[in-house]
Design an enzyme around this catalytic site. Structure first.
Site: not given
Ligand code: UD1
Length: 354
Positions: A157, A129, A153
């Site tokens: 990894k 990851s 998490y």
């Molecule tokens: C995270 C992990 C990634 C993991 C993935 C799977 C980190 C940096 N990355 O990805 O390695 O494989 O989870 O679970 O830890 N967001 C919103 N609203 C929401 C959900 C998300 O605004 O309801 C935003 C988050 O703040 C982020 C972006 O969308 O900026 C992507 O979020 P998400 O899809 O959860 O993935 P990561 O956190 O990047």
């Protein structure tokens, strides 16, 4: 070393695992699949068989930490290589339950290695990851970026990568390809297979899709005060079918050279949360209501891949763009408004499972 043809897939019922099963079956591989269904359902295999018109192969419900059960699977089948997805992946949960994550993700990997070694199986593709880069700053990150995980998490990894590298250094018969995924999203273009999180989605794309289909009122956008062009956090979104394809291509290259190699899997382009919302709205033809909330603890500003190494090594690059990811995620959501547990209508008009 001959090219592998019988592949054991751990976590094969999960989001990336199930799409990889489709890709491998479509390319003639024989599969043995293991899953404990802790975050998935065996119903996906009906869908995989429908898409590929092939029998998935032997499917076992087991926890990979159960070495006796795992060993029995290796006794029964002649495995050439393993693609190892089985792991917990909810970042937030990992901060509350670190031991659960180290036990399952690291303990599961060491149990798998023990059993592989006992059965003289030495080729592994490992699901890693980009989260191991932590808050590494702006700009595309290549594989030499120092690891700085910010949650259990991501640490789990990173620990797996460290132990796999050490095993490869000390046991030259092992070959490992670790693929550091950025943000895999989307679904199979048939709409039969996709991301089906239980409960409230942790991840952005499934949440957006559930808002678009009317299952949730509005999307929480976590933070608009990041140092990015529109203030929302930036990620490198990668179509899950490109992710799956990369695993198939990795199997072609396992025999290239012994030891461990690590590759980023990303598109190499950063997209903000608001970019994803607009792209999804365009794909589904309706607005996606959202609300700006404070930052989510543990989130980083930007994570974008320098995806050059895998292109140079294998001549492979992702081919699908954000519009494709949103279109396919939307098709899956429309056809399966309540995930695999609900029923849906296949695009050709016929009813499909459950
Ligand atoms: C995270 C992990 C990634 C993991 C993935 C799977 C980190 C940096 N990355 O990805 O390695 O494989 O989870 O679970 O830890 N967001 C919103 N609203 C929401 C959900 C998300 O605004 O309801 C935003 C988050 O703040 C982020 C972006 O969308 O900026 C992507 O979020 P998400 O899809 O959860 O993935 P990561 O956190 O990047």
């Amino acid at each position: 070393m001959r090219k592998p043809s019988t592949i054991l897939v751990t976590g094969g019922a999960g989001f990336i695992g199930s799409h990889t099963c489709v890709e491998l079956l479509d390319h003639g591989y024989e599969l043995i699949v293991i899953d404990d269904y802790s975050n998935s359902t065996p119903q996906v295999f009906t869908r995989v068989e429908r898409i590929t018109d092939r029998f998935v192969g032997a499917v076992y419900e087991l926890d990979i930490r159960d070495r006796r059960a795992l060993s029995a699977v290796f006794d029964r089948h002649s495995v050439d290589a393993v693609v190892h997805f089985a792991a917990h992946k909810a970042v937030g949960e990992s901060t509350r339950m670190p031991i659960k994550y180290y036990d399952n993700n690291v303990g599961g990997t060491t149990a798998l290695l023990r059993v592989m070694q006992e059965h003289a199986v030495h080729q592994l593709v490992f699901s890693s990851s980009c989260s191991i880069y932590g808050d590494a700053g702006r700009g595309p990150l290549d594989e030499s970026t120092p690891a700085a995980p910010t949650n259990p998490y991501a640490s789990s990894k990173w620990l797996c990568e460290l132990l796999l590298a050490d095993v490869c250094a000390r046991c030259p018969e092992f070959t490992v390809l670790a693929l550091r995924y950025f943000n895999p999203v989307g679904a199979h273009p048939s709409g039969l297979l996709g991301e089906d999180p239980g409960g409230v989605p942790d991840n952005l794309m499934p949440y957006v899709a559930q808002v678009a289909v009317g299952r949730r009122e509005r999307l929480p956008v976590f933070g608009q005060d990041y140092a990015t062009p529109d203030g929302t956090a930036v990620r490198d979104y990668l179509h899950v079918m490109d992710t799956a394809e990369a695993h198939r291509v990795a199997l072609d290259h396992l025999a290239d050279r012994p030891g461990m190699q690590i590759f980023n899997l990303g598109v190499g382009a950063g997209r903000s949360v608001l970019d994803v919302i607009s792209a999804f709205a365009a794909a589904c033809g309706r607005a996606v209501p959202y609300q700006i909330l404070p930052r989510r603890p543990g989130d980083v500003t930007e994570l974008v891949a320098d995806a050059g190494a895998v292109a140079r090594a294998w001549g492979w690059r992702p081919t699908r763009d954000l519009a494709d990811m949103c279109r396919d995620a939307w098709r899956f959501q429309q056809l399966n408004p309540h995930g695999y547990a609900g029923s849906g209508r296949h695009p050709n008009g016929t009813r499909h499972d459950p």
